[in-house]
Write an enzyme that holds these catalytic residues in place. Structure first.
Site, mmCIF file in Angstrom:
data_model
loop_
_atom_site.group_PDB
_atom_site.id
_atom_site.type_symbol
_atom_site.label_atom_id
_atom_site.label_comp_id
_atom_site.label_asym_id
_atom_site.label_seq_id
_atom_site.Cartn_x
_atom_site.Cartn_y
_atom_site.Cartn_z
ATOM 1 N N GLY A 1 -9.194 -5.444 0.787
ATOM 2 C CA GLY A 1 -8.725 -5.336 2.060
ATOM 3 C C GLY A 1 -9.269 -3.971 2.813
ATOM 4 C CG ASP A 2 -6.444 -1.783 4.783
ATOM 5 O OD1 ASP A 2 -5.872 -2.932 4.418
ATOM 6 O OD2 ASP A 2 -5.754 -0.719 5.375
ATOM 7 N NE ARG B 1 -7.243 -8.936 1.107
ATOM 8 C CZ ARG B 1 -6.453 -7.945 1.477
ATOM 9 N NH1 ARG B 1 -5.933 -7.161 0.393
ATOM 10 N NH2 ARG B 1 -6.126 -7.681 2.642
ATOM 11 N N GLY C 1 -0.806 -2.131 5.906
ATOM 12 C CA GLY C 1 -0.299 -3.314 6.617
ATOM 13 C C GLY C 1 -1.437 -4.472 6.338
ATOM 14 C CG HIS C 2 -2.689 -9.085 7.680
ATOM 15 N ND1 HIS C 2 -3.316 -9.787 8.826
ATOM 16 C CD2 HIS C 2 -3.216 -9.470 6.517
ATOM 17 C CE1 HIS C 2 -3.849 -10.735 8.186
ATOM 18 N NE2 HIS C 2 -3.765 -10.613 6.838
ATOM 19 N N GLY C 3 -4.425 -5.974 5.836
ATOM 20 C CA GLY C 3 -5.894 -5.396 5.908
ATOM 21 C C GLY C 3 -6.958 -6.118 6.753
ATOM 22 C CB THR D 1 -0.974 0.085 1.262
ATOM 23 O OG1 THR D 1 -1.686 -1.272 1.288
ATOM 24 C CG2 THR D 1 -1.921 1.080 1.090
HETATM 25 N N1 GLY Z 1 -3.076 -2.951 3.503
HETATM 26 C C1 GLY Z 1 -3.931 -3.253 2.003
HETATM 27 C C2 GLY Z 1 -4.335 -4.739 2.122
HETATM 28 O O1 GLY Z 1 -4.386 -5.355 2.943
HETATM 29 O O2 GLY Z 1 -5.018 -4.676 1.024
#
Ligand code: GLY
Length: 298
Positions: free
Chosen positions: A198-199, A196, A220-222, A168
């Site tokens: 994400g955030d 999928r 980060g981890h969405g 990101t």
């Molecule tokens: N932060 C981006 C995603 O998880 O897609």
């Protein structure tokens, strides 16, 4: 009002590829400089953020636009969000495959349409009508990302790659009128399942902007970031009286403690104060206050 812009090139496991980090940092500096030039010339935070994010999207070392990670089918699907803190207008797009600069499409959704969020074919049909430039999806996929995809040999577990090298890009800015804007753009996690999201395009998660509090962009981890609606949480903490930096630190701590999440945040508050936080091993960033020299780090 003193202007400010902060940009990031994604939080992640950069230490696995120090050469990549050394290529990413100058891109962040270039993007912050370009955004600063817009602001110092009297331009809007909206133009500054779009200008900065487009530079980040265009550089193949970052996971957005050209350089986006391919999904489990080997295809790029991109998401983006733009938010205007003056009136809380927002535009978001997800799962687009043929748009060179998704942040500009998100801005166009915000400015010219009755809806806030468009996905997939519908978003691309809107882009065609709005005159947004298209690209060949193959141009978005770099040799480096293609090689990684081929080496993974059909891995389809997105959790297995939640610690991507960096994921990101984003920018937040405040202009001379005190308007706050946030922009976030991503290719998402490596090996994600097709479809999928994400955030990043989710208002309050991948970004938020409110002139009453702050503008925030998350990375980060969405799957974890969206559970704690992290960007809105930073704004709320600023509203409770925390500085932008303290609010980012508190939100990252919550991300770790509540959902075992990893990520990073950039913020600028309504007083022009800046926050940068992460709990990954690096997150290239750069910022500029007024016409002062750029500050960068990771
Ligand atoms: N932060 C981006 C995603 O998880 O897609």
């Amino acid at each position: 009002m003193k202007t400010a812009i902060v940009v990031h090139g994604g939080a992640g496991a950069w230490s696995e590829k120090p050469d990549r980090l050394s290529r990413a940092l100058p891109v962040c500096i270039e993007a912050a400089k370009a955004g600063q030039a817009v602001l110092v010339a009297g331009g809007s935070a909206m133009d500054a953020v779009e200008t900065a994010v487009r530079i980040l999207e265009d550089h193949p070392v970052l996971d957005a636009g050209r350089g986006s990670y391919p999904n489990a089918d080997g295809l790029v699907e991109m998401d983006a969000l733009m938010m205007n803190g003056r009136n809380l207008d927002l535009g978001a797009i997800a799962a687009v495959q043929r748009i060179q600069n998704p942040i500009s499409l998100a801005r166009r959704v915000m400015e010219y349409h009755d809806h806030n969020f468009l996905v997939g074919n519908g978003a691309e049909a809107f882009a065609a009508k709005a005159g947004i430039p298209f690209c060949d999806p193959a141009d978005l996929l770099t040799d480096e990302n293609l090689a990684h995809y081929q080496a993974a040999n059909g891995t389809t577990n997105p959790a297995a790659d939640s610690g991507s090298i960096g994921d990101t890009v984003g920018a937040v800015a405040i202009d001379a009128d005190g308007n706050l804007v946030a922009g976030t753009s991503t290719g998402g996690t490596r090996h994600k399942l097709p479809g999928r999201v994400g955030d990043s395009p989710l208002v309050g998660s991948g970004g938020y902007a409110d002139n009453w509090t702050a503008a925030v962009s998350a990375t980060g981890h969405g799957e974890a970031l969206m559970k704690v609606v992290i960007s809105k949480r930073v704004c709320d903490l600023v509203g409770d009286g925390l500085s932008a930096q303290a609010a980012c630190d508190a939100a990252i701590q919550l991300l770790a403690e509540r959902v075992d999440g990893t990520g990073g945040l950039i913020a600028v508050d309504a007083r022009g104060q800046i926050g940068v936080a992460r709990n990954t091993n690096a997150m290239p960033f750069a910022y500029a206050i007024g016409d002062e020299a750029i500050v960068s780090g990771h």
